[in-house]
Design an enzyme around this catalytic site. Sequence first.
Site, PDB file in Angstrom:
ATOM      1  N   PHE A  61       0.825  -1.202   0.000  1.00  0.00           N
ATOM      2  CA  PHE A  61       0.000   0.000   0.000  1.00  0.00           C
ATOM      3  C   PHE A  61       0.863   1.256   0.000  1.00  0.00           C
ATOM      4  O   PHE A  61       1.841   1.341   0.737  1.00  0.00           O
ATOM      5  CB  PHE A  61      -0.882   0.062   1.252  1.00  0.00           C
ATOM      6  CG  PHE A  61      -1.700  -1.173   1.477  1.00  0.00           C
ATOM      7  CD1 PHE A  61      -2.919  -1.348   0.844  1.00  0.00           C
ATOM      8  CD2 PHE A  61      -1.245  -2.179   2.332  1.00  0.00           C
ATOM      9  CE1 PHE A  61      -3.677  -2.487   1.053  1.00  0.00           C
ATOM     10  CE2 PHE A  61      -1.994  -3.320   2.551  1.00  0.00           C
ATOM     11  CZ  PHE A  61      -3.213  -3.478   1.902  1.00  0.00           C
ATOM     12  N   CYS A  62       0.463   2.207  -0.812  1.00  0.00           N
ATOM     13  CA  CYS A  62       0.981   3.569  -0.745  1.00  0.00           C
ATOM     14  C   CYS A  62      -0.180   4.474  -1.125  1.00  0.00           C
ATOM     15  O   CYS A  62      -1.328   4.018  -1.117  1.00  0.00           O
ATOM     16  CB  CYS A  62       2.215   3.763  -1.632  1.00  0.00           C
ATOM     17  SG  CYS A  62       1.963   3.535  -3.406  1.00  0.00           S
ATOM     18  N   GLY A  63       0.059   5.724  -1.460  1.00  0.00           N
ATOM     19  CA  GLY A  63      -1.035   6.634  -1.762  1.00  0.00           C
ATOM     20  C   GLY A  63      -1.885   6.198  -2.938  1.00  0.00           C
ATOM     21  O   GLY A  63      -3.104   6.213  -2.885  1.00  0.00           O
TER      22      GLY A  63
END
Length: 145
Positions: A61-63
């Site tokens: 997960f990231c932005g």
Amino acid sequence: MKIAFGSDPNATEYKEKMMKYVVGLGHEVMDFGSDDPIYAHVAIQVAEQVAAKKYDRGILFCGTGLGMMLAANKVKGAYAAVVGDVYSAQRACLSNNCNIITLGSQVTGEKKAEALIHEYLECTYIYNDRSGKKVDAIIEYEQRH
């Protein structure tokens, strides 16, 4: 299945909720962290573990999911896809034999993320005439370079 998780610092809470969800589905999870502001370090660590088959799959997960996908795909044997809809989550596994998916904590709501993860983890890649030769071509290229 054993699932490796990782995120950038901004997606820590989101990742933790998704890990809890995956445990509820009956899977074993390992958190590879989220403290490093250079998210590529976490993505590469997860991708190495998945490529080495120490974990069945990875979820990052990231932005937007894009940066994690790009970093994970630099690891030989790691095949990561950013997913944003159920069909893509299914096809990441069924058509492309991806061993990692990535999601964007800033662009994907939690309930939608749960649905995407559920669909991805429910699928099993089966070599077939439609996709097998395409996946083979990717692997053959990777092995030559």
